[in-house]
Design a protein around this motif. Sequence first.
Motif, PDB file in Angstrom:
ATOM      1  N   GLU A   1       0.836  -1.198   0.000  1.00 44.25           N
ATOM      2  CA  GLU A   1       0.000   0.000   0.000  1.00 44.25           C
ATOM      3  C   GLU A   1       0.877   1.256   0.000  1.00 44.25           C
ATOM      4  O   GLU A   1       0.583   2.231  -0.699  1.00 44.25           O
ATOM      5  CB  GLU A   1      -0.894  -0.027   1.246  1.00 44.25           C
TER       6      GLU A   1
ATOM      7  N   SER B   1      -7.653   8.305  -2.476  1.00 40.95           N
ATOM      8  CA  SER B   1      -7.205   7.951  -3.817  1.00 40.95           C
ATOM      9  C   SER B   1      -6.428   6.644  -3.826  1.00 40.95           C
ATOM     10  O   SER B   1      -6.611   5.803  -4.706  1.00 40.95           O
ATOM     11  CB  SER B   1      -6.328   9.071  -4.387  1.00 40.95           C
TER      12      SER B   1
ATOM     13  N   LEU C   1      -6.753   4.208  -1.739  1.00 36.24           N
ATOM     14  CA  LEU C   1      -7.678   3.103  -1.499  1.00 36.24           C
ATOM     15  C   LEU C   1      -8.595   2.860  -2.692  1.00 36.24           C
ATOM     16  O   LEU C   1      -8.997   1.727  -2.958  1.00 36.24           O
ATOM     17  CB  LEU C   1      -8.490   3.381  -0.232  1.00 36.24           C
ATOM     18  N   ALA C   2      -8.901   3.920  -3.430  1.00 35.16           N
ATOM     19  CA  ALA C   2      -9.712   3.746  -4.635  1.00 35.16           C
ATOM     20  C   ALA C   2      -8.947   2.932  -5.676  1.00 35.16           C
ATOM     21  O   ALA C   2      -9.478   1.996  -6.282  1.00 35.16           O
ATOM     22  CB  ALA C   2     -10.106   5.104  -5.207  1.00 35.16           C
ATOM     23  N   VAL C   3      -7.678   3.271  -5.858  1.00 34.79           N
ATOM     24  CA  VAL C   3      -6.861   2.550  -6.840  1.00 34.79           C
ATOM     25  C   VAL C   3      -6.676   1.099  -6.404  1.00 34.79           C
ATOM     26  O   VAL C   3      -6.843   0.162  -7.196  1.00 34.79           O
ATOM     27  CB  VAL C   3      -5.491   3.247  -7.016  1.00 34.79           C
ATOM     28  N   LEU C   4      -6.337   0.897  -5.145  1.00 39.65           N
ATOM     29  CA  LEU C   4      -6.150  -0.469  -4.651  1.00 39.65           C
ATOM     30  C   LEU C   4      -7.443  -1.282  -4.742  1.00 39.65           C
ATOM     31  O   LEU C   4      -7.413  -2.471  -5.061  1.00 39.65           O
ATOM     32  CB  LEU C   4      -5.661  -0.447  -3.201  1.00 39.65           C
ATOM     33  N   GLY C   5      -8.557  -0.643  -4.464  1.00 40.14           N
ATOM     34  CA  GLY C   5      -9.835  -1.340  -4.558  1.00 40.14           C
ATOM     35  C   GLY C   5     -10.110  -1.801  -5.975  1.00 40.14           C
ATOM     36  O   GLY C   5     -10.484  -2.954  -6.214  1.00 40.14           O
ATOM     37  N   ALA C   6      -9.899  -0.904  -6.913  1.00 38.93           N
ATOM     38  CA  ALA C   6     -10.110  -1.256  -8.320  1.00 38.93           C
ATOM     39  C   ALA C   6      -9.182  -2.389  -8.735  1.00 38.93           C
ATOM     40  O   ALA C   6      -9.573  -3.299  -9.468  1.00 38.93           O
ATOM     41  CB  ALA C   6      -9.892  -0.029  -9.204  1.00 38.93           C
TER      42      ALA C   6
ATOM     43  N   ASN D   1      -7.657  -4.682  -6.684  1.00 40.91           N
ATOM     44  CA  ASN D   1      -7.976  -5.940  -5.999  1.00 40.91           C
ATOM     45  C   ASN D   1      -9.183  -6.624  -6.621  1.00 40.91           C
ATOM     46  O   ASN D   1      -9.277  -7.846  -6.647  1.00 40.91           O
ATOM     47  CB  ASN D   1      -8.247  -5.684  -4.518  1.00 40.91           C
ATOM     48  N   TRP D   2     -10.095  -5.825  -7.081  1.00 45.78           N
ATOM     49  CA  TRP D   2     -11.321  -6.381  -7.656  1.00 45.78           C
ATOM     50  C   TRP D   2     -11.059  -7.149  -8.949  1.00 45.78           C
ATOM     51  O   TRP D   2     -11.833  -8.031  -9.331  1.00 45.78           O
ATOM     52  CB  TRP D   2     -12.319  -5.243  -7.892  1.00 45.78           C
TER      53      TRP D   2
ATOM     54  N   MET E   1      -4.350  -0.927   5.332  1.00 41.64           N
ATOM     55  CA  MET E   1      -4.752  -2.337   5.328  1.00 41.64           C
ATOM     56  C   MET E   1      -4.856  -2.856   6.738  1.00 41.64           C
ATOM     57  O   MET E   1      -4.222  -3.803   7.156  1.00 41.64           O
ATOM     58  CB  MET E   1      -3.710  -3.139   4.563  1.00 41.64           C
TER      59      MET E   1
ATOM     60  N   LEU F   1     -16.156  -1.890 -13.730  1.00 45.00           N
ATOM     61  CA  LEU F   1     -15.533  -2.750 -12.734  1.00 45.00           C
ATOM     62  C   LEU F   1     -14.539  -1.987 -11.864  1.00 45.00           C
ATOM     63  O   LEU F   1     -14.355  -2.308 -10.691  1.00 45.00           O
ATOM     64  CB  LEU F   1     -14.858  -3.938 -13.426  1.00 45.00           C
ATOM     65  N   ALA F   2     -13.911  -0.972 -12.437  1.00 43.18           N
ATOM     66  CA  ALA F   2     -13.002  -0.148 -11.638  1.00 43.18           C
ATOM     67  C   ALA F   2     -13.781   0.602 -10.562  1.00 43.18           C
ATOM     68  O   ALA F   2     -13.379   0.645  -9.390  1.00 43.18           O
ATOM     69  CB  ALA F   2     -12.250   0.834 -12.530  1.00 43.18           C
TER      70      ALA F   2
ATOM     71  N   GLY G   1     -15.087  -1.866  -7.983  1.00 38.78           N
ATOM     72  CA  GLY G   1     -13.989  -2.334  -7.145  1.00 38.78           C
ATOM     73  C   GLY G   1     -13.633  -1.323  -6.072  1.00 38.78           C
ATOM     74  O   GLY G   1     -13.497  -1.657  -4.896  1.00 38.78           O
ATOM     75  N   ALA G   2     -13.508  -0.079  -6.484  1.00 37.54           N
ATOM     76  CA  ALA G   2     -13.185   0.973  -5.524  1.00 37.54           C
ATOM     77  C   ALA G   2     -14.279   1.075  -4.453  1.00 37.54           C
ATOM     78  O   ALA G   2     -13.989   1.272  -3.269  1.00 37.54           O
ATOM     79  CB  ALA G   2     -13.007   2.300  -6.236  1.00 37.54           C
TER      80      ALA G   2
ATOM     81  N   TRP H   1     -14.343  -1.998  -2.031  1.00 37.37           N
ATOM     82  CA  TRP H   1     -13.200  -1.975  -1.116  1.00 37.37           C
ATOM     83  C   TRP H   1     -13.446  -1.092   0.110  1.00 37.37           C
ATOM     84  O   TRP H   1     -12.837  -1.278   1.161  1.00 37.37           O
ATOM     85  CB  TRP H   1     -11.959  -1.515  -1.878  1.00 37.37           C
TER      86      TRP H   1
ATOM     87  N   TRP I   1     -12.061  -0.790   4.572  1.00 43.96           N
ATOM     88  CA  TRP I   1     -11.255   0.218   5.267  1.00 43.96           C
ATOM     89  C   TRP I   1     -12.082   1.275   5.989  1.00 43.96           C
ATOM     90  O   TRP I   1     -11.554   2.018   6.804  1.00 43.96           O
ATOM     91  CB  TRP I   1     -10.263   0.890   4.302  1.00 43.96           C
TER      92      TRP I   1
ATOM     93  N   LEU J   1     -14.237  10.178  -3.148  1.00 44.87           N
ATOM     94  CA  LEU J   1     -14.183   8.986  -3.980  1.00 44.87           C
ATOM     95  C   LEU J   1     -14.753   9.307  -5.365  1.00 44.87           C
ATOM     96  O   LEU J   1     -14.186   8.900  -6.397  1.00 44.87           O
ATOM     97  CB  LEU J   1     -14.992   7.870  -3.303  1.00 44.87           C
TER      98      LEU J   1
ATOM     99  N   THR K   1     -12.141  11.323  -7.271  1.00 44.00           N
ATOM    100  CA  THR K   1     -11.038  10.493  -7.780  1.00 44.00           C
ATOM    101  C   THR K   1     -11.468   9.690  -9.000  1.00 44.00           C
ATOM    102  O   THR K   1     -10.754   9.630 -10.003  1.00 44.00           O
ATOM    103  CB  THR K   1     -10.554   9.531  -6.679  1.00 44.00           C
TER     104      THR K   1
ATOM    105  N   LEU L   1      -6.760  11.059 -11.463  1.00 43.14           N
ATOM    106  CA  LEU L   1      -5.669  11.514 -10.625  1.00 43.14           C
ATOM    107  C   LEU L   1      -4.883  12.647 -11.285  1.00 43.14           C
ATOM    108  O   LEU L   1      -4.357  13.526 -10.610  1.00 43.14           O
ATOM    109  CB  LEU L   1      -4.725  10.346 -10.337  1.00 43.14           C
TER     110      LEU L   1
END
Lengths: 252, 252
Positions: free
Chosen positions: A184, A209, A211-216, A218-219, B1, B211-212, B215-216, B219, B223, B239, B242, B247
């Motif tokens: 992260e 931001s 967490l948004a990127v990581l969420g996308a 991870n999905w 995380m 899906l992006a 996903g965001a 997630w 958190w 969110l 973003t 970005l």
Amino acid sequence: MTACGPARRSTGDDRPVAPGHAPGAATLATVRPGSRRVRPSRPPPTEPSPRRWAMPGEPVVGRTRQIIFDEATRLFGAQGYAGTTMRDIATAVGLLPGSLYTHIQGKENLLLEIVESGIDRFLAIADGVARSGAGPDQKLRALIKDHVGVVAQNPERTLVVFHQWRYLTGEARERVVEKRSRYEDAFRKIMNQGRRSGVFAPGLDLKVSVLAVLGALNWTAEWYRPDGPDTVAEIGERLADTLMSGLLTRAS
Amino acid sequence: MTACGPARRSTGDDRPVAPGHAPGAATLATVRPGSRRVRPSRPPPTEPSPRRWAMPGEPVVGRTRQIIFDEATRLFGAQGYAGTTMRDIATAVGLLPGSLYTHIQGKENLLLEIVESGIDRFLAIADGVARSGAGPDQKLRALIKDHVGVVAQNPERTLVVFHQWRYLTGEARERVVEKRSRYEDAFRKIMNQGRRSGVFAPGLDLKVSVLAVLGALNWTAEWYRPDGPDTVAEIGERLADTLMSGLLTRAS
DNA sequence: CCTACCGATCGGTAGG
DNA sequence: CCTACCGATCGGTAGG
């Protein structure tokens, strides 16, 4: 949202697929409750080895051990750690339950090795990107693409890495949590760099931001299909476009 | 995380919290293996009812039933469905295991009711947004904000909705899968509308973008902390910023 | 890698 | 809502 069809999928990742295990054994659609499996069909005896079975405690690093890891990864990803029994794994590999313990130490240790080796791949690409001399925007784009690449190599393993680590206990769990937060941080650093250098929006909320990127990202492990029409590189590129440029037209 | 600290958290959602269950019982940090719980402390007897226990088959819709659902939601979210035993739930509520079955039909049915009532909340906000006369960009922003609002109401329930539905079987599972894809469609429609009307980038890959965003959003349940410094509205707004503006600075 | 098995725990029920 | 309990299944081991 078709993340769990019964279709059997290779674990990918440059290793041979388990021989002689029942196809379609223990897929999500047929699991639990009451769908108890029958006795595993014994695999054909392989070429005779000098000793027919390893002595307890002897380090076993062979083919079978790898197959056990591959099948456990697939099953933990599809059914979850707690929803997968050692008997499920044994059946998938083509062994009887007790025979697993010649190759592995126990269920939780199996999970730990899968999760840790999995997360190490993500850390490796983060390291590679950090060392590159590129600017923050190019770094982020590269990291997004590389992340999708690792997911595509083995989506099940990624599911295990990002969800099943919760079943780890003690210091194994601490170590994994630490590695996750290190990954992260890689994103946080790049995005912070980009914000200060002006290539990313100055009003950008770093925490949200990241967490948004990581969420996308991870999905992607939930929807990526190796037999889909798009290449891994294309998916990564488009994901980077969406996250970096946003949905709105540049004009608006 | 840090998605799984041992801190006990109310289930929120405008209902009273379970009385008299051991605080910190069965949190993730202490679960499995070998951490078997002791006998539950009996809750103080409530005001005597005309009949001390309901007859089998009699519809029970009372306070206790609600507490069982709240505790099951919390436990399924933290430990997963397969990792939660009926004894865990009974202990959290302050009953003995067998007593649960006066109030519920069984474990899988408990999961179904939690998942389905949860997903219905997401479908409700999607409906509300669709009916509003707003433009696609305003619709998407509203849906993102409303989604975060539902997550914040009960993060554990959201985790169950988006991950534990896999343990459902048969037609229950089909119904849930159908509702999930209906929710996904709501996003797809709005983004398709926006792309055609020119407010969203014409080169936007609909599938990947949907899906992006999802996903965001999904997630966030991992958190979001109710005791964090930011309000739910602020998080939703950022969110949306973003995801919609991206970005990069608008200039680049 | 199998045979044979262990003690613990599982979801759930009978009967009051 | 408890007492008492069921048959099935769990992760894992002894011994060859």
